[in-house]
Design a protein around this motif. Structure first.
Motif, mmCIF file in Angstrom:
data_model
loop_
_atom_site.group_PDB
_atom_site.id
_atom_site.type_symbol
_atom_site.label_atom_id
_atom_site.label_comp_id
_atom_site.label_asym_id
_atom_site.label_seq_id
_atom_site.Cartn_x
_atom_site.Cartn_y
_atom_site.Cartn_z
ATOM 1 N N PHE A 152 58.640 14.698 27.727
ATOM 2 C CA PHE A 152 58.405 15.527 28.919
ATOM 3 C C PHE A 152 58.754 16.994 28.687
ATOM 4 O O PHE A 152 58.721 17.779 29.604
ATOM 5 N N LEU A 153 59.117 17.329 27.461
ATOM 6 C CA LEU A 153 59.503 18.713 27.202
ATOM 7 C C LEU A 153 58.354 19.466 26.538
ATOM 8 O O LEU A 153 57.621 18.889 25.740
ATOM 9 N N PRO A 154 58.194 20.742 26.853
ATOM 10 C CA PRO A 154 57.152 21.522 26.185
ATOM 11 C C PRO A 154 57.620 21.919 24.786
ATOM 12 O O PRO A 154 58.185 22.979 24.581
ATOM 13 N N VAL A 155 57.370 21.015 23.803
ATOM 14 C CA VAL A 155 57.910 21.241 22.461
ATOM 15 C C VAL A 155 57.351 22.515 21.839
ATOM 16 O O VAL A 155 58.046 23.226 21.119
ATOM 17 N N SER A 156 56.093 22.828 22.149
ATOM 18 C CA SER A 156 55.525 24.031 21.541
ATOM 19 C C SER A 156 55.623 25.231 22.483
ATOM 20 O O SER A 156 54.859 26.170 22.366
ATOM 21 N N GLY A 157 56.584 25.199 23.385
ATOM 22 C CA GLY A 157 56.816 26.348 24.250
ATOM 23 C C GLY A 157 56.096 26.230 25.574
ATOM 24 O O GLY A 157 55.261 25.346 25.764
ATOM 25 N N ALA A 158 56.435 27.153 26.483
ATOM 26 C CA ALA A 158 55.833 27.120 27.809
ATOM 27 C C ALA A 158 54.340 27.406 27.699
ATOM 28 O O ALA A 158 53.909 28.212 26.887
ATOM 29 N N GLU A 159 53.552 26.720 28.500
ATOM 30 C CA GLU A 159 52.121 26.987 28.544
ATOM 31 C C GLU A 159 51.897 28.396 29.076
ATOM 32 O O GLU A 159 52.544 28.812 30.037
ATOM 33 N N PRO A 160 50.977 29.149 28.458
ATOM 34 C CA PRO A 160 50.709 30.480 29.010
ATOM 35 C C PRO A 160 50.122 30.362 30.413
ATOM 36 O O PRO A 160 49.376 29.427 30.701
ATOM 37 N N VAL A 161 50.505 31.306 31.266
ATOM 38 C CA VAL A 161 49.982 31.299 32.632
ATOM 39 C C VAL A 161 48.553 31.806 32.599
ATOM 40 O O VAL A 161 48.275 32.860 32.027
ATOM 41 N N ARG A 162 47.648 31.045 33.185
ATOM 42 C CA ARG A 162 46.247 31.454 33.189
ATOM 43 C C ARG A 162 45.992 32.450 34.311
ATOM 44 O O ARG A 162 46.437 32.254 35.438
ATOM 45 N N THR A 163 45.279 33.510 33.991
ATOM 46 C CA THR A 163 44.894 34.506 34.988
ATOM 47 C C THR A 163 43.393 34.662 34.915
ATOM 48 O O THR A 163 42.886 35.476 34.147
ATOM 49 N N PRO A 164 42.658 33.867 35.688
ATOM 50 C CA PRO A 164 41.197 33.941 35.586
ATOM 51 C C PRO A 164 40.685 35.323 35.976
ATOM 52 O O PRO A 164 41.262 35.984 36.839
ATOM 53 N N VAL A 165 39.604 35.703 35.317
ATOM 54 C CA VAL A 165 39.053 37.035 35.542
ATOM 55 C C VAL A 165 37.871 36.941 36.493
ATOM 56 O O VAL A 165 37.062 36.023 36.395
ATOM 57 N N SER A 166 37.796 37.880 37.438
ATOM 58 C CA SER A 166 36.679 37.905 38.380
ATOM 59 C C SER A 166 35.714 39.027 37.996
ATOM 60 O O SER A 166 36.082 39.983 37.305
ATOM 61 N N THR A 167 34.524 38.913 38.492
ATOM 62 C CA THR A 167 33.494 39.889 38.123
ATOM 63 C C THR A 167 33.787 41.261 38.744
ATOM 64 O O THR A 167 34.436 41.343 39.781
ATOM 65 N N PRO A 168 33.304 42.329 38.115
ATOM 66 C CA PRO A 168 33.451 43.654 38.740
ATOM 67 C C PRO A 168 32.652 43.695 40.042
ATOM 68 O O PRO A 168 31.628 43.011 40.164
ATOM 69 N N ARG A 169 33.135 44.492 41.021
ATOM 70 C CA ARG A 169 32.371 44.647 42.264
ATOM 71 C C ARG A 169 31.727 46.025 42.297
ATOM 72 O O ARG A 169 32.118 46.912 41.542
ATOM 73 N N MET A 170 30.745 46.189 43.154
ATOM 74 C CA MET A 170 30.081 47.489 43.253
ATOM 75 C C MET A 170 30.633 48.249 44.449
ATOM 76 O O MET A 170 30.804 47.682 45.533
ATOM 77 N N VAL A 171 30.917 49.537 44.233
ATOM 78 C CA VAL A 171 31.346 50.397 45.337
ATOM 79 C C VAL A 171 30.547 51.704 45.234
ATOM 80 O O VAL A 171 29.855 51.939 44.249
ATOM 81 N N GLU A 172 30.687 52.529 46.223
ATOM 82 C CA GLU A 172 30.038 53.842 46.150
ATOM 83 C C GLU A 172 31.101 54.893 45.915
ATOM 84 O O GLU A 172 32.222 54.770 46.428
ATOM 85 N N GLY A 173 30.728 55.912 45.156
ATOM 86 C CA GLY A 173 31.716 56.946 44.877
ATOM 87 C C GLY A 173 31.062 58.210 44.372
ATOM 88 O O GLY A 173 29.833 58.356 44.417
ATOM 89 N N PHE A 174 31.912 59.115 43.863
ATOM 90 C CA PHE A 174 31.422 60.409 43.374
ATOM 91 C C PHE A 174 31.947 60.663 41.981
ATOM 92 O O PHE A 174 33.003 60.171 41.603
ATOM 93 N N SER A 175 31.177 61.477 41.282
ATOM 94 C CA SER A 175 31.638 61.942 39.988
ATOM 95 C C SER A 175 32.125 63.371 40.181
ATOM 96 O O SER A 175 31.366 64.239 40.598
ATOM 97 N N VAL A 176 33.404 63.628 39.932
ATOM 98 C CA VAL A 176 34.011 64.933 40.243
ATOM 99 C C VAL A 176 34.367 65.638 38.943
ATOM 100 O O VAL A 176 35.027 65.057 38.082
ATOM 101 N N ALA A 177 33.925 66.878 38.797
ATOM 102 C CA ALA A 177 34.211 67.620 37.562
ATOM 103 C C ALA A 177 35.692 67.943 37.486
ATOM 104 O O ALA A 177 36.302 68.354 38.474
ATOM 105 N N ARG A 178 36.281 67.743 36.310
ATOM 106 C CA ARG A 178 37.683 68.130 36.082
ATOM 107 C C ARG A 178 37.720 69.536 35.519
ATOM 108 O O ARG A 178 36.688 70.099 35.132
ATOM 109 N N GLN A 179 38.937 70.060 35.358
ATOM 110 C CA GLN A 179 39.067 71.472 34.995
ATOM 111 C C GLN A 179 38.444 71.802 33.638
ATOM 112 O O GLN A 179 37.843 72.824 33.459
ATOM 113 N N ALA A 180 38.539 70.876 32.677
ATOM 114 C CA ALA A 180 38.161 71.247 31.309
ATOM 115 C C ALA A 180 36.819 70.640 30.931
ATOM 116 O O ALA A 180 36.572 69.468 31.180
#
Lengths: 649, 235
Positions: free
Chosen positions: A415-443
């Motif tokens: 009952f012991l995790p002989v090869s160490g703790a299982e890594p915690v899974r963090t499932p990835v979700s798809t990118p979402r679409m938003v509206e925004g602006f492209s703003v010029a920086r100083q340089a």
């Protein structure tokens, strides 16, 4: 053969076996693999029980030594040796328990060299170390009396030890007083997290007084248990005196705790019907009020059962008091509760079992009690069915106990995790679409992206553009990505293959998250079972494993690209994947690898155009997080990334 | 629960627990035996042990020269069985690949053709050993249940292993056969310290133990009687 003592020892050895298995995993795989401890609950059962309660349970040593050597109550002399042995073993248990609990156990000697004299913990550490030494010297005469140490040099040491008994006892009392109380003082640092029914500015007095009562009762109970297991005669004449002393001490403790609450004006909390108020009365009642009341009756004090019940109540109650302080009544954020894992409990039980086994060994082989531990020689019975009965006990016992311990250890390994703790899974979700602006920086040519806030739209002159909000694990920080802008800049439709470097079967330009499915952990892309199904079971093996004489692993198998035609990009920015597709790196690593590699290259190719902005964390991440990201970013070997692309340095 | 999850469990925790039980269990046997030998020697009446003779006898039984002399066919069959059973699990290329995955290092492997041949030999030899045990009256009378059962149980991982490696011969699914193979292998790890297979570590000690048994003082038999309360009865 199967008497009380054998059954007890079998159980103890089984616990030791489990302890051995858990220890192996704890010390090779770390705290995370076996405990429920976390940054929010760094103090768990090992501190609450092994250290806090362990020190208190060992208080009998200094209490009995003071009774006999300082107050001269010679009647109780027979209780001194077992009490000191218990204390010695108890303190060893504390030290060992601490080793399990320390994240870096090999640093346990640090307090000896690095003195932090403002710290209560430093005082506890030094006192415990010194007291352990004192206890060893106090108990050494019992060992040296054994015929094994008959040599003159040992006998001279024994004579010396007997001469310094009184100074040792005094040192023991002083050290005990200091650290029994300072264990309580540790909690003075956390007035906000400890519930007011337990927090008090005089916790250290509670700890000291309760330790005296607990120590007395511990001596009583272990005396009764030893006589039950070893068929000793119970010293009934000693019981009433110890009972009345314990009663007085426990009453004093009750009055102090309730009086302190009254003076602080928090007594009302004990009656407000919350679970803490019930726990408070349950614990105080079991530890002190009930046994102290019972002990006022002469009939209870002089009866073995009565004393055993009172001692058991006090011991359980006082252990409860220590656990309440360090675990139960200690506030944690919502949803961050703590309950010890079975492995934590097994370690605590195992360490105590070790101590009891050593105690039994000493009782059997040394003169701990006045009455010798008579192990009945017992005639071997001639019974063909029980072959072991023919064996003398000194030969049968090691067989029995080693088998019990081994079985228990192996059962625990299941009952012991002989090869160490299982890594915690963090499932990835798809990118979402938003509206925004492209703003010029100083340089130069560098543009930053900003998301539309509510109400932005009417104020802005230019129309908003669609942006990817990349936020794989859906936490509060996201990265805005101008996909259309990148397509335009990198050369239209031909540029897809620069980034989309691998396609799923029957797909084109598969998105990042479809293969990099975990935020941090690599994910395997290959599904063997699925391939077996698609290739008609056992007949299809040769499709991928053409040579039956080779080991069937990924290196000798047919490369993925030989069947999955042309899914790979040719002009990709990052390293091309192996023709046998291995694990896909975590989403975060994959995104950094791709974006940062290309940004660095562009910045180097056209230094005037982007200044150094393109290479920085806040080129993609919100500028507000910039400095923090730079501090917290894991150290990445950037040279490796560049060499991989064949650019060299 | 799919068979994959079960396989994962058998190849993970069960295998490690089994390996630990094998190593510690055999170590326990060795320790207890050594301790018993020392104890017996201390109590022996005559402490002159014919070392050369004991060593020769031990080696003779370990390398089966003794057995071959007694019954050639039985002996040869056993010898071949032992060679196959010891070599294949340790030096099979596929097993070494698994060790390399978890330990990070491997060792030279047998060619796969030879492994296959030895696997078939192991299965056939196991079956014939049992048949021989049944056929010869003397060995039949001396055998316990496990003497018949253990060769067959040892043969299971070899037979299933062969089918895993040769899918064309395998009437069942690959996963199921792998499951049987791993499970029977794991089972053996647990059985070894508990059954006669522990002779793999105990064999070198058997000759010295039986030699020492002859060195008790002449009157020790009477003392056994005394201890049992049957001093005047014949033993």
């Amino acid at each position: 053969m199967l008497n009380r003592l054998t059954i007890l020892k079998s159980f103890l050895w089984a616990s030791v076996g489990v302890l051995a298995a858990v220890s192996m995993v704890r010390f090779t795989r770390g705290l995370g693999a076996v405990t429920n401890l976390s940054d929010v609950s760094p103090w768990g059962l090992w501190i609450g029980f092994d250290v806090m309660a362990g020190v208190a349970l060992a208080a009998g040593g200094f209490v009995m030594a003071a009774t006999v050597y300082i107050f001269g109550l010679e009647k109780y002399r027979s209780c001194v040796r077992p009490a000191i042995l218990t204390a010695l073993l108890g303190y060893f248990a504390v030290a060992v328990g601490l080793l399990y609990d320390l994240g870096l156990p090999w640093n346990i000697w640090h307090p000896m060299i690095y003195w932090q004299h403002h710290s209560v913990l430093f005082e506890v550490a030094v006192c415990v170390m010194l007291y352990l030494t004192v206890l060893s010297l106090e108990f050494a005469p019992v060992v040296l009396e054994h015929p094994l140490f008959g040599r003159p040099i040992f006998q001279r040491f024994l004579k010396f030890l007997r001469k310094i008994t009184i100074p040792l006892v005094i040192a023991g009392i002083v050290l005990s007083t200091l650290h029994q109380s300072s264990l309580g003082s540790l909690f003075l640092i956390s007035p906000a997290r400890l519930h007011p029914l337990w927090y008090s500015s005089i916790i250290y007095i509670f700890y000291f007084i309760s330790a005296i009562g607990l120590g007395l009762m511990m001596v009583v109970l272990e005396g009764l248990l030893t006589s039950w297991f070893f068929d000793h005669k119970v010293r009934k004449d000693l019981l009433p005196g110890m009972g009345i002393a314990a009663s007085v001490v426990l009453w004093f403790y009750v009055i102090l705790r309730l009086g302190d609450l009254t003076l602080r004006g928090d007594l009302g909390l004990a009656f407000d019907g919350s679970w803490q108020s019930f726990l408070f009365f349950f614990e105080l009642g079991m530890a002190a009020i009930l046994p102290a009341t019972l002990l006022l009756f002469r009939r209870v004090r002089s009866s073995i059962t009565g004393m055993a019940i009172c001692a058991g109540l006090t011991i359980l109650g006082m252990i409860g008091y220590r656990l309440d302080m360090s675990i139960v009544a200690f506030a944690r954020p919502e949803g961050w509760g703590y309950f010890p894992s079975w492995a934590e409990i097994a370690v605590s039980v195992g360490i105590v079992s070790c101590c009891i086994l050593v105690f039994i060994f000493f009782v059997e082989h040394l003169k701990v009690y006045d009455e010798p531990a008579h192990v009945k020689p017992g005639k071997p019975s001639h019974d063909a069915a029980t072959l072991h009965d023919l064996m003398p006990s000194e030969q049968a016992s090691p067989r029995r106990y080693s088998l019990v311990a081994l079985m228990a250890a192996v059962a625990a390994l299941f009952f012991l995790p002989v090869s160490g703790a299982e890594p915690v899974r963090t499932p990835v979700s798809t990118p979402r679409m938003v509206e925004g602006f492209s703003v010029a920086r100083q340089a130069g040519d560098f543009h930053a992206l900003e998301m539309c806030e509510p109400g932005d739209r009417p104020l802005s002159a230019e129309s908003p553009i669609p942006l990817f909000a990349i936020n794989g694990n859906r936490n509060e920080t996201l990265v805005l990505f101008n996909h259309a802008g990148h397509v335009d800049r990198e050369g239209g439709d031909d540029s897809c293959r620069l980034c989309h470097h691998l396609d799923l079967p029957y797909d084109l330009n598969s998105a990042c998250f479809e293969c990099h499915r975990d935020m941090y952990e690599p994910v395997s892309l290959f599904d063997h079972t699925l391939h077996v199904q698609k290739l008609n079971g056992n007949d299809g093996c040769t499709e991928c494993h053409p040579d039956g004489r080779e080991v069937k692993d990924s290196e000798t198998s047919t490369a993925c690209v030989e069947c999955h035609l042309n899914p790979e990009a040719t002009s990709v920015i990052i390293k091309r994947p192996d023709p046998r597709w291995q694990d896909a790196p975590g989403y975060m690593d994959a995104m950094h690898d791709l974006c940062v590699t290309c940004h660095k290259r562009r910045a180097r190719e056209e230094p005037g155009r982007f200044a150094d902005l393109l290479e920085r964390c806040d080129a993609c991440h919100d500028a507000d997080y910039g400095p923090m990201l730079e501090e917290m970013a894991p150290v990445r070997n950037t040279s490796r990334l560049i060499v991989q692309n064949g650019d060299g340095h | 629960m799919t068979i994959d999850v079960l396989l994962q469990w058998l190849r993970g925790p069960v295998f490690w627990a089994g390996l630990a039980f094998l190593v510690l269990g055999l170590g326990r046997h060795v320790a207890i035996t050594l301790w018993g030998i020392v104890r017996t020697w201390n109590r022996a009446g005559d402490k002159t042990i014919p070392v050369r003779q004991v060593v020769r006898a031990s080696l003779g039984w370990m390398f089966l020269t003794q057995g071959l002399k007694n019954r050639l066919l039985f002996g040869l069959n056993t010898l071949i069985f032992h060679i196959a059973v010891i070599l294949v699990p340790i030096f099979l290329a596929g097993h070494i690949a698994l060790w390399k995955q978890s330990l990070g290092f491997g060792w030279p492997a047998l060619p796969n053709g030879l492994s296959t041949a030895l696997t078939i030999i192991a299965v056939i030899a196991a079956v014939t050993i049992v048949i021989q045990r049944i056929v010869f009256k003397a060995s039949r009378k001396l055998s316990r249940f496990q003497d018949f059962a253990m060769p067959l149980i040892v043969a299971i991982p070899f037979a299933t292993g062969f089918l895993v490696m040769h899918p064309a011969w395998n009437p069942f699914s690959h996963q199921f056969m792998l499951f049987l193979h791993v499970m029977s292998g794991d089972l053996l790890l647990f059985l070894i310290p508990l059954t006669k297979i522990s002779h793999m570590v105990l064999l070198p000690g058997t000759q010295i133990i039986s030699e020492l048994a002859w060195h008790f003082p002449p009157e020790s038999g009477r003392r056994v009687g005394e201890a049992l309360g049957k001093a005047n009865e014949p033993i």
